[in-house]
Design a protein around this motif. Sequence first.
Motif, mmCIF file in Angstrom:
data_model
loop_
_atom_site.group_PDB
_atom_site.id
_atom_site.type_symbol
_atom_site.label_atom_id
_atom_site.label_comp_id
_atom_site.label_asym_id
_atom_site.label_seq_id
_atom_site.Cartn_x
_atom_site.Cartn_y
_atom_site.Cartn_z
ATOM 1 N N LEU A 2 28.642 50.213 45.526
ATOM 2 C CA LEU A 2 26.875 49.567 46.732
ATOM 3 C C LEU A 2 27.522 48.086 47.588
ATOM 4 O O LEU A 2 28.447 47.333 46.020
ATOM 5 C CB LEU A 2 26.183 49.131 45.680
ATOM 6 C CG LEU A 2 24.932 48.514 46.681
ATOM 7 C CD1 LEU A 2 24.248 50.120 47.084
ATOM 8 C CD2 LEU A 2 23.190 48.143 45.807
ATOM 9 N N TYR A 3 27.768 48.738 48.305
ATOM 10 C CA TYR A 3 28.644 46.906 49.254
ATOM 11 C C TYR A 3 30.375 46.820 48.668
ATOM 12 O O TYR A 3 30.915 45.689 49.033
ATOM 13 C CB TYR A 3 27.466 45.625 48.589
ATOM 14 C CG TYR A 3 25.709 46.018 49.095
ATOM 15 C CD1 TYR A 3 25.437 46.055 50.495
ATOM 16 C CD2 TYR A 3 25.294 46.190 47.769
ATOM 17 C CE1 TYR A 3 24.419 45.856 50.409
ATOM 18 C CE2 TYR A 3 24.150 45.465 47.885
ATOM 19 C CZ TYR A 3 23.531 45.712 49.170
ATOM 20 O OH TYR A 3 21.798 45.667 49.425
ATOM 21 N N ARG A 4 30.628 47.377 48.589
ATOM 22 C CA ARG A 4 32.398 47.598 48.529
ATOM 23 C C ARG A 4 32.827 47.327 49.651
ATOM 24 O O ARG A 4 34.227 46.089 48.878
ATOM 25 C CB ARG A 4 32.417 49.143 47.991
ATOM 26 C CG ARG A 4 34.033 49.030 48.104
ATOM 27 C CD ARG A 4 34.411 48.482 46.524
ATOM 28 N NE ARG A 4 36.299 48.555 47.108
ATOM 29 C CZ ARG A 4 37.126 48.021 47.735
ATOM 30 N NH1 ARG A 4 36.012 46.836 48.722
ATOM 31 N NH2 ARG A 4 37.986 48.235 47.883
ATOM 32 N N ASP A 5 32.710 47.490 50.973
ATOM 33 C CA ASP A 5 33.400 46.535 51.811
ATOM 34 C C ASP A 5 33.055 44.639 51.906
ATOM 35 O O ASP A 5 33.448 45.070 52.348
ATOM 36 C CB ASP A 5 32.561 47.013 53.296
ATOM 37 C CG ASP A 5 33.159 48.726 53.104
ATOM 38 O OD1 ASP A 5 34.102 49.372 52.636
ATOM 39 O OD2 ASP A 5 32.463 49.260 54.312
ATOM 40 N N GLU A 6 32.151 44.706 50.992
ATOM 41 C CA GLU A 6 31.533 43.143 51.149
ATOM 42 C C GLU A 6 31.863 42.296 50.287
ATOM 43 O O GLU A 6 32.087 40.775 50.277
ATOM 44 C CB GLU A 6 30.199 42.641 51.399
ATOM 45 C CG GLU A 6 29.984 43.563 52.389
ATOM 46 C CD GLU A 6 27.970 43.549 52.431
ATOM 47 O OE1 GLU A 6 27.810 42.254 51.720
ATOM 48 O OE2 GLU A 6 27.445 44.237 52.795
ATOM 49 N N VAL A 7 32.847 42.887 48.877
ATOM 50 C CA VAL A 7 33.233 42.745 48.264
ATOM 51 C C VAL A 7 35.206 42.389 48.548
ATOM 52 O O VAL A 7 35.797 43.367 48.506
ATOM 53 C CB VAL A 7 33.425 43.130 46.377
ATOM 54 C CG1 VAL A 7 33.946 42.883 45.093
ATOM 55 C CG2 VAL A 7 31.570 43.624 46.446
ATOM 56 N N GLN A 8 35.295 41.342 47.817
ATOM 57 C CA GLN A 8 36.625 40.784 48.175
ATOM 58 C C GLN A 8 37.499 40.861 47.227
ATOM 59 O O GLN A 8 38.932 40.939 47.138
ATOM 60 C CB GLN A 8 36.745 39.472 48.681
ATOM 61 C CG GLN A 8 36.803 39.646 50.437
ATOM 62 C CD GLN A 8 37.421 40.299 50.971
ATOM 63 O OE1 GLN A 8 37.859 39.954 51.162
ATOM 64 N NE2 GLN A 8 36.837 40.823 52.172
ATOM 65 N N ALA A 9 37.259 40.595 46.101
ATOM 66 C CA ALA A 9 37.640 40.279 44.530
ATOM 67 C C ALA A 9 36.711 40.130 43.352
ATOM 68 O O ALA A 9 35.447 40.062 43.156
ATOM 69 C CB ALA A 9 38.659 38.856 44.763
ATOM 70 N N LEU A 10 36.889 40.031 42.613
ATOM 71 C CA LEU A 10 36.372 39.977 40.865
ATOM 72 C C LEU A 10 37.330 38.736 40.137
ATOM 73 O O LEU A 10 37.877 39.641 39.579
ATOM 74 C CB LEU A 10 35.956 41.553 40.842
ATOM 75 C CG LEU A 10 34.596 42.392 40.995
ATOM 76 C CD1 LEU A 10 35.051 44.095 40.338
ATOM 77 C CD2 LEU A 10 34.174 41.872 41.580
ATOM 78 N N ILE A 11 36.063 37.922 38.932
ATOM 79 C CA ILE A 11 36.445 37.139 38.272
ATOM 80 C C ILE A 11 35.875 37.633 37.224
ATOM 81 O O ILE A 11 34.364 36.630 37.585
ATOM 82 C CB ILE A 11 36.662 36.064 38.928
ATOM 83 C CG1 ILE A 11 37.627 35.662 39.912
ATOM 84 C CG2 ILE A 11 36.990 34.507 37.672
ATOM 85 C CD1 ILE A 11 37.456 34.081 40.688
#
Length: 187
Positions: A2-11
């Motif tokens: 969900l919202y893949r295009d809005e996620v820039q990175a994960l920490i």
Amino acid sequence: MLYRDEVQALILIDPAHPDQSSRFPFDFNLAFKMAPYINNIFRFLSFFGFVRYSRSLSFPPTYLYEPEKRNDLHIILSDQEKWTTMNREIRDCFACFPIFKQNLRLIAQSIKEIPITVITAANRIYSPSFWPKQITDVYKIMHAEYSSMSIHGKHIMCDISDHWIHLQNPSLVTRCILSFQMDSAMI
């Protein structure tokens, strides 16, 4: 995702893993299962000021935290409502593990291109286990699995922190965030 295009990175900061219960030593699993009951005891004792009195016993080990955060930690742990919230979080975490485990492959496919940094706490001397090094080794393996889900994955061991990395070493978390910003600016 969900919202893949809005996620820039994960920490991911010392994240839980759906298989952790089957990989940890017996005493650590027992401590996790007992946590709600232990928290209820502390919730009851907090009413009588137990946590405030426990400062002289170095419990909880607040000296691991920056001096300006130590008093806040004692205030939090002296509040009955905070213990109730911690119980709820532990219960909810365990309830999510089966769902998360079922969806892990789907999640892995959707985040393959997203930069992921996983930070693992490497100073677990205060873990509720007689084998803190084993706990760290198990987390190291599980967290490496998370970082390998992305072609841009990084895994960092934080030697000076236990589980509360964002409180004990906030500069590391900040550097990770800034690193993502710098990398995305170059693209």
